[in-house]
Scaffold this active site. Structure first.
Site, PDB file in Angstrom:
ATOM      1  N   ARG A  83      14.519  -5.135   0.543  1.00 12.91           N
ATOM      2  CA  ARG A  83      15.096  -4.310  -0.519  1.00 12.91           C
ATOM      3  C   ARG A  83      16.108  -3.294  -0.006  1.00 12.91           C
ATOM      4  O   ARG A  83      16.857  -2.705  -0.770  1.00 12.91           O
ATOM      5  CB  ARG A  83      13.962  -3.619  -1.300  1.00 12.91           C
TER       6      ARG A  83
ATOM      7  N   THR B 234       1.066  -8.404   4.294  1.00 10.66           N
ATOM      8  CA  THR B 234       0.304  -7.352   4.977  1.00 10.66           C
ATOM      9  C   THR B 234      -1.081  -7.848   5.424  1.00 10.66           C
ATOM     10  O   THR B 234      -1.602  -7.411   6.453  1.00 10.66           O
ATOM     11  CB  THR B 234       0.158  -6.118   4.071  1.00 10.66           C
TER      12      THR B 234
HETATM   13  C1  UD1 Z   1       2.413  -2.121  -0.131  1.00 11.65           C
HETATM   14  C2  UD1 Z   1       1.129  -2.466  -0.871  1.00 11.65           C
HETATM   15  C3  UD1 Z   1       1.087  -1.662  -2.171  1.00 11.65           C
HETATM   16  C4  UD1 Z   1       1.192  -0.180  -1.863  1.00 11.65           C
HETATM   17  C5  UD1 Z   1       2.433   0.117  -1.026  1.00 11.65           C
HETATM   18  C6  UD1 Z   1       2.408   1.551  -0.538  1.00 11.65           C
HETATM   19  C7  UD1 Z   1       0.687  -4.807  -0.273  1.00 11.65           C
HETATM   20  C8  UD1 Z   1       0.649  -6.203  -0.738  1.00 11.65           C
HETATM   21  N1  UD1 Z   1       1.096  -3.889  -1.145  1.00 11.65           N
HETATM   22  O1  UD1 Z   1       3.499  -2.570  -0.918  1.00 11.65           O
HETATM   23  O2  UD1 Z   1      -0.132  -1.913  -2.857  1.00 11.65           O
HETATM   24  O3  UD1 Z   1       1.216   0.554  -3.076  1.00 11.65           O
HETATM   25  O4  UD1 Z   1       2.472  -0.715   0.136  1.00 11.65           O
HETATM   26  O5  UD1 Z   1       3.577   1.890   0.111  1.00 11.65           O
HETATM   27  O6  UD1 Z   1       0.304  -4.542   0.850  1.00 11.65           O
HETATM   28  N2  UD1 Z   1       4.554  -5.624   6.750  1.00 11.65           N
HETATM   29  C9  UD1 Z   1       4.157  -6.347   7.851  1.00 11.65           C
HETATM   30  N3  UD1 Z   1       4.072  -7.694   7.757  1.00 11.65           N
HETATM   31  C10 UD1 Z   1       4.354  -8.375   6.610  1.00 11.65           C
HETATM   32  C11 UD1 Z   1       4.737  -7.623   5.472  1.00 11.65           C
HETATM   33  C12 UD1 Z   1       4.813  -6.256   5.576  1.00 11.65           C
HETATM   34  O7  UD1 Z   1       3.903  -5.781   8.921  1.00 11.65           O
HETATM   35  O8  UD1 Z   1       4.259  -9.604   6.619  1.00 11.65           O
HETATM   36  C13 UD1 Z   1       4.671  -4.170   6.882  1.00 11.65           C
HETATM   37  C14 UD1 Z   1       6.033  -3.628   6.457  1.00 11.65           C
HETATM   38  O9  UD1 Z   1       6.916  -3.597   7.570  1.00 11.65           O
HETATM   39  C15 UD1 Z   1       5.707  -2.240   5.920  1.00 11.65           C
HETATM   40  C16 UD1 Z   1       4.263  -2.365   5.433  1.00 11.65           C
HETATM   41  O10 UD1 Z   1       3.756  -3.553   6.006  1.00 11.65           O
HETATM   42  O11 UD1 Z   1       5.790  -1.270   6.923  1.00 11.65           O
HETATM   43  C17 UD1 Z   1       4.163  -2.456   3.923  1.00 11.65           C
HETATM   44  O12 UD1 Z   1       4.926  -3.560   3.473  1.00 11.65           O
HETATM   45  P1  UD1 Z   1       5.884  -3.450   2.207  1.00 11.65           P
HETATM   46  O13 UD1 Z   1       6.584  -4.743   2.027  1.00 11.65           O
HETATM   47  O14 UD1 Z   1       6.709  -2.240   2.303  1.00 11.65           O
HETATM   48  O15 UD1 Z   1       4.800  -3.288   1.043  1.00 11.65           O
HETATM   49  P2  UD1 Z   1       5.012  -2.656  -0.382  1.00 11.65           P
HETATM   50  O16 UD1 Z   1       5.723  -3.609  -1.255  1.00 11.65           O
HETATM   51  O17 UD1 Z   1       5.581  -1.298  -0.266  1.00 11.65           O
HETATM   52 CA    CA Z   2       6.509  -0.132   1.417  1.00 13.12          CA
END
Ligand code: UD1
Ligand code: CA
Length: 466
Positions: A22, A87
């Site tokens: 995003r 995640t």
């Molecule tokens: C996530 C939560 C959401 C919460 C929000 C808070 C999930 C599915 N959703 O959403 O409920 O309200 O955070 O900020 O978890 N990451 C990895 N590996 C991956 C995907 C992501 O390490 O495969 C890391 C990203 O780099 C980031 C963090 O996990 O630092 C969160 O991922 P992000 O995609 O930002 O989740 P949100 O959509 O914000």
């Molecule tokens: Ca996030």
């Protein structure tokens, strides 16, 4: 059988593998900066106040080498997540390193305002509740974009599930209690059940958030603890959110400096990085930037539009309007500007003056010396009580090599002189204005290196008449 450690061991896992789609950036999300430092570095700093670096693991994937290189100096450890499938998958990838621990605190690498106190509250509450999972929640005015916490239990003090916004019913969407993306897990409960996660959701990813539902169905306790300060958990998925976080962090920095005795007029317009130090009774005017490792002493004045980076400034210094300082040192009671450019290696002595449109680089300007107007001083050692006239240039570069100019104590350099390095002006010597100095000038002597003035009497009058 392996011996089990006496005390409960807690790891901290920071999820930092995502791309940050995003942000529409070629750079990984967690390396985008707020408050002058990468997002991930802020989270690591908070984590390190809670536990030792060897128990902190960053889960990295997108541009992993670059991310690791950028934060390697923090001494934490790294786990690779390849490819990035959500995640939940991030934690699956960390299984091998986490299995030695009893509990794990999971942090989001893109939420930089989190504090050590909040992480400790989460850890302690989780232990006290003997929960399988504890969710740090927050009540937000505008919960858009976050997962919602669905409460359950007789006292409504447990969570039944976290529902991502895209999957919320209209009623769930109205819930203002959101999932912060920070959790504590019992390691055993997490890995006993993590394989029950599915990718049956709009993104086709393994959501760590689904562990709430999975553990609940396995009759395990999922606790919720609301953050005392909801704005601490804000994440940065978009450029707008990044800038909002940056703004919050910088205002907080200004507030902190002000409690320590610094006056910052119009703090909204100033950009001050997290590690900057400023002494009491220093006044900072609007539109000033203090970046990186800058340190400013007591009772200084930093006037508008100055940008100071990685510099060390003593006490009682005046930095007038529009100066640029980079990796420079300015000693007590010196005056700089307006419009001076102090480049790396500039070392301005006590009570010295550097004035309008003066550029310095790798130069030591001694105590009480002055270079007040339109001058370039590069690769030079300048003693005390020296006067550098307007428009003086050190010619330090011959197209291939740089050379040094030595100017000893008490020298007077007349305006518009060029000093062709390597060259030395010895103690107490004078240089006549507009000289081109190519040879050393001995002590107490006058050097003049310019064409001699010629007068042609009546020349103009004659020209006018013909
Ligand atoms: C996530 C939560 C959401 C919460 C929000 C808070 C999930 C599915 N959703 O959403 O409920 O309200 O955070 O900020 O978890 N990451 C990895 N590996 C991956 C995907 C992501 O390490 O495969 C890391 C990203 O780099 C980031 C963090 O996990 O630092 C969160 O991922 P992000 O995609 O930002 O989740 P949100 O959509 O914000
Ligand atoms: Ca996030």
């Amino acid at each position: 059988m392996e011996m089990k450690a006496q005390s409960k061991k807690t790891a901290i896992a920071i999820m930092a593998a995502g791309k940050g789609t995003r942000l529409k950036s070629k750079h990984p999300k967690v390396l985008h900066e707020v408050g002058g430092k990468p997002l991930l570095q802020h989270v690591i700093a908070a984590a390190k106040q809670v536990g030792p670096a060897e128990d902190i693991f960053a889960i990295i994937g997108h541009e992993a080498d670059l991310v690791q290189k950028t934060v390697a100096h923090t001494g934490i450890r790294f786990v690779r997540q390849e490819p990035q499938r959500g995640t939940g998958h991030a934690l699956m990838c960390a299984r091998a390193v986490l299995e030695d621990y009893d509990n794990v605190i999971v942090l989001s690498g893109d939420a930089p305002l989190i504090t050590a106190e909040t992480i400790e509250r989460l850890r302690d509450f989780h232990a006290q509740k003997k929960a399988a999972m504890t969710i740090l929640s927050a009540a937000l005015e505008d919960p858009t974009g976050y997962g919602r916490v669905i409460r359950t239990g007789a006292k409504k003090d447990e969570a039944a599930a976290i529902i991502e916004e895209k999957s919320c019913t209209p009623a769930q969407r109205k819930l203002r209690e959101i999932n912060s993306g920070f959790y504590a897990f019992s390691v055993k409960a997490l890995f006993d059940h993590i394989d029950e996660l599915t990718t049956d959701n709009p993104h086709g990813e393994y959501y760590l958030t689904d562990m709430a539902d999975v553990l609940r169905r396995a009759k395990r306790r999922v606790a919720v603890i609301p953050a005392l300060n909801a704005s601490e958990i804000l994440g940065s998925n978009t450029r707008w959110e990044l800038v909002e976080l940056d703004h919050k962090m910088r205002l907080e920095k200004c507030r902190k400096l002000m409690t320590e005795g610094v006056t910052i007029f119009n703090p909204e317009s100033c950009v001050i990085d997290a590690d900057v130090e400023v002494g009491a009774d220093t006044v900072i005017e609007p539109f000033v930037q203090l970046r990186g490792r800058t340190k400013i002493g007591l009772e200084c004045k930093v006037r508008s539009y100055s940008v100071i980076q990685h510099s060390r400034i003593g006490d009682g210094v005046i930095i007038r309007q529009g100066c640029v300082l980079d990796d420079a040192i300015v000693a007590n009671n010196a005056t700089v500007g307006p419009y001076s450019h102090l480049r790396p290696g500039s070392d301005i002595g006590e009570a010295a003056h550097v004035g309008n449109f003066v550029e310095t680089k790798k130069v030591r300007l001694g105590k009480g010396s002055k270079a007040n107007h339109l001058t370039y001083l590069g690769d030079a050692e300048i003693g005390t009580g020296v006067n550098i006239g307007a428009g003086t240039i050190t010619c330090n570069y011959d197209g291939v090599n740089k050379h040094k100019t030595l100017i000893e104590d008490g020298v007077f350099v007349g305006s518009d002189s060029t000093l062709v390095a390597p060259v030395k002006l010895s103690k107490g010597s004078y240089v006549g204005a507009a000289s081109c100095i190519t040879e050393d000038v001995p002590e107490d002597s006058l050097a003049i290196g310019r064409g001699k003035q010629v007068i042609k009497e009546g020349w103009v009058k004659k020209k006018r008449e013909c």
